[in-house]
Design an enzyme around this catalytic site. Structure first.
Site, short mmCIF file in Angstrom:
data_model
loop_
_atom_site.label_atom_id
_atom_site.label_comp_id
_atom_site.label_asym_id
_atom_site.label_seq_id
_atom_site.Cartn_x
_atom_site.Cartn_y
_atom_site.Cartn_z
N PRO A 18 0.73 -1.22 0.05
CA PRO A 18 0.29 0.07 0.05
C PRO A 18 0.82 1.24 -0.10
O PRO A 18 1.86 1.49 0.92
CB PRO A 18 -0.85 -0.10 1.27
N CYS A 102 4.03 3.33 8.68
CA CYS A 102 4.23 4.48 8.17
C CYS A 102 5.15 5.50 8.87
O CYS A 102 4.88 6.09 10.11
CB CYS A 102 2.96 5.29 7.67
N LYS A 141 0.88 -4.46 8.78
CA LYS A 141 2.17 -4.08 8.22
C LYS A 141 2.82 -3.10 9.13
O LYS A 141 2.26 -2.19 9.63
CB LYS A 141 1.96 -3.64 6.84
N ASN A 204 9.36 -7.30 3.41
CA ASN A 204 9.04 -6.00 2.34
C ASN A 204 10.43 -5.09 2.58
O ASN A 204 11.27 -4.95 3.69
CB ASN A 204 8.07 -5.21 2.93
N GLY A 205 10.96 -4.44 1.43
CA GLY A 205 12.01 -3.44 1.50
C GLY A 205 13.18 -4.05 0.61
O GLY A 205 13.71 -5.23 0.74
N GLY A 228 7.12 -2.48 -3.48
CA GLY A 228 6.27 -1.15 -3.28
C GLY A 228 7.00 -0.37 -4.30
O GLY A 228 6.55 -0.47 -5.50
#
Length: 330
Positions: A18, A102, A141, A204-205, A228
Site C-alpha cells: 500500500p 508509516c 504491516k 518488504n524492503g 512497493g
C-alpha cells in the site's frame, strides 16, 4: 499454498505494498494484470472515515477484478479504529490491514503508523479493536522498531498473533531509517523462524529484481514478498519474478509499445474511476516512471503532463508510438 483466513494464495505470493498517492484502483489494476497476487488500498485514516471525509471514503473503492484485495487503515485511537473497521467491513474487501509502519511525520505525530511502535500495549489494543469490529481477516504491516536501539519486532509479532492477526508484513527498516540505508531482513528471518509464529510472514524492503526476490526467499525463508517502489512505473516486476522463479531465467523486459500501452491503460482506467479531469491530473505523476531512460523523450514527457483533454492525450500517444516505433527494449 499460503492461507490468510479463507483467502488462498499461491506458494510464495507477491504482494503489492500500500503506497499513498500510488496504490489507487487504476494502478492496482495494472499490477494485477501483471501478476500481483494480493494488493492493498492506499492507507486510510480512521478519523477521516468516521468524519465521512470524501478523500477517505473514495479510497474504499475496490473492484471484483482486483480480488483478493485488502483495505488498510491507520490511527491511534481505539474507538476510532474499531468504528472504522466496521465501516470498512461494509464494503466487503477480502481483509483489513492495519498500518503500524508509516514513518511520515504527520502520521507519527498523531500517534499512528510507526509511532505506535513506541507503545506495544497500545498497538495490541488498537489491533483488538479492529478485530472486534469486523468479520474479516485482519493483518498488519509494520517495521522493525522505532530505531536501532529499540527493535521490538519479535515481541510485536508474538503479541499481535496472540490477539488474532492472520498475517504480518514487515518492512525491514526502523522508523528512524525512513526509506534510507539497506533493509535488514535478518530480523524478519528471526521472526519467521520463531517456533511460536504460525501466521504467514511477508518481507518488504529493497526487492527490486527477480534475482533479489529469489535470493531473499531462499536466504530468509519468508512466506512471500511485498513490493512497493519497484512496481511504480514497472508493474511487470511481478510476472518477471514469477518467470524467474519458475525457469531460472530473466523474462524479456517490456517493449516500448508495452510501456505506452500501460500508460494509456492507466489513464483510461483513472478517467473511468474519477472522471476525465481528475483522471488526467492524477495520472501525470506516473508518466516519468513509464518512460524512464528513453533518449529524446523529454519533449513528450512535458506534453503528457500539460495536455488537458482526453482527445489530445489520445492523439499524443499515437504520435509517441509513431515517433518511437523503432524503439523495442531498453
Amino acid at each position: 499454498m499460503v492461507t490468510i483466513g479463507n483467502i488462498q494464495l499461491p506458494d510464495f505470493p507477491l504482494l503489492l505494498a500500500p503506497m499513498e498517492d500510488v496504490s489507487d484502483p487504476p494502478f492496482r489494476r495494472l499490477c494485477k494484470a501483471h501478476g500481483a497476487d494480493l494488493m492493498y488500498s492506499e492507507f486510510i485514516s480512521s478519523e477521516g472515515l468516521i468524519r465521512n471525509a470524501i478523500k477517505s471514503r473514495q479510497k474504499l473503492d475496490i473492484f471484483d477484478y482486483e480480488r483478493p484485495v485488502g483495505i488498510q487503515i491507520f490511527g491511534g485511537d481505539e474507538e476510532a479504529m474499531g468504528m472504522s473497521s466496521e465501516i470498512v467491513s461494509a464494503v466487503n474487501p477480502d481483509l483489513i490491514d492495519i498500518n503500524f509502519g508509516c514513518p511520515v511525520k504527520k502520521v507519527v505525530c498523531k500517534g499512528a503508523g510507526a509511532g505506535v511502535l513506541k507503545d506495544v500495549d497500545l498497538m495490541v489494543r488498537l489491533t483488538k479493536a479492529v478485530i472486534k469490529g469486523t468479520h474479516l481477516p485482519v493483518t498488519v504491516k509494520t517495521r522493525l522498531g522505532w530505531d536501532e536501539n529499540s527493535i521490538n519486532i519479535d515481541e510485536v509479532a508474538e503479541r499481535l498473533q496472540d490477539v488474532g492477526i492472520q498475517a504480518l508484513s514487515i518492512h525491514a527498516r526502523t522508523r528512524a531509517q525512513m526509506y534510507k540505508g539497506e533493509a535488514d531482513w535478518s530480523h524478519i528471518a528471526r521472526v519467521k523462524n520463531n517456533p511460536r509464529i504460525t501466521i504467514p510472514i511477508f518481507g518488504n524492503g529493497d526487492i527490486d529484481s527477480p534475482e533479489k526476490a529469489v535470493e531473499y526467499k531462499n536466504r530468509y525463508g519468508v512466506d512471500g514478498v511485498m513490493i512497493g517502489r519497484a512496481a511504480i512505473g514497472y508493474p511487470w516486476i511481478f510476472n518477471e519474478i514469477k518467470h524467474y522463479m519458475k525457469t531460472g531465467e530473466r523474462r524479456a523486459e517490456p517493449s516500448f509499445s508495452d510501456r505506452v500501452e500501460a500508460a494509456e491503460n492507466h489513464l483510461k482506467w483513472a478517467m473511468e474511476w474519477k472522471g476525465e479531469r481528475l483522471g488526467i491530473v492524477e495520472t501525470r505523476r506516473h508518466y516519468t516512471n513509464y518512460f524512464k531512460g528513453i533518449h529524446g523523450f523529454k519533449e513528450y514527457r512535458q506534453r503528457l503532463v500539460t495536455t488537458d483533454d482526453a482527445a489530445g492525450l489520445t492523439d499524443l500517444f499515437l504520435e509517441i508510438r509513431d515517433k518511437f516505433a523503432v524503439v523495442d527494449t531498453f
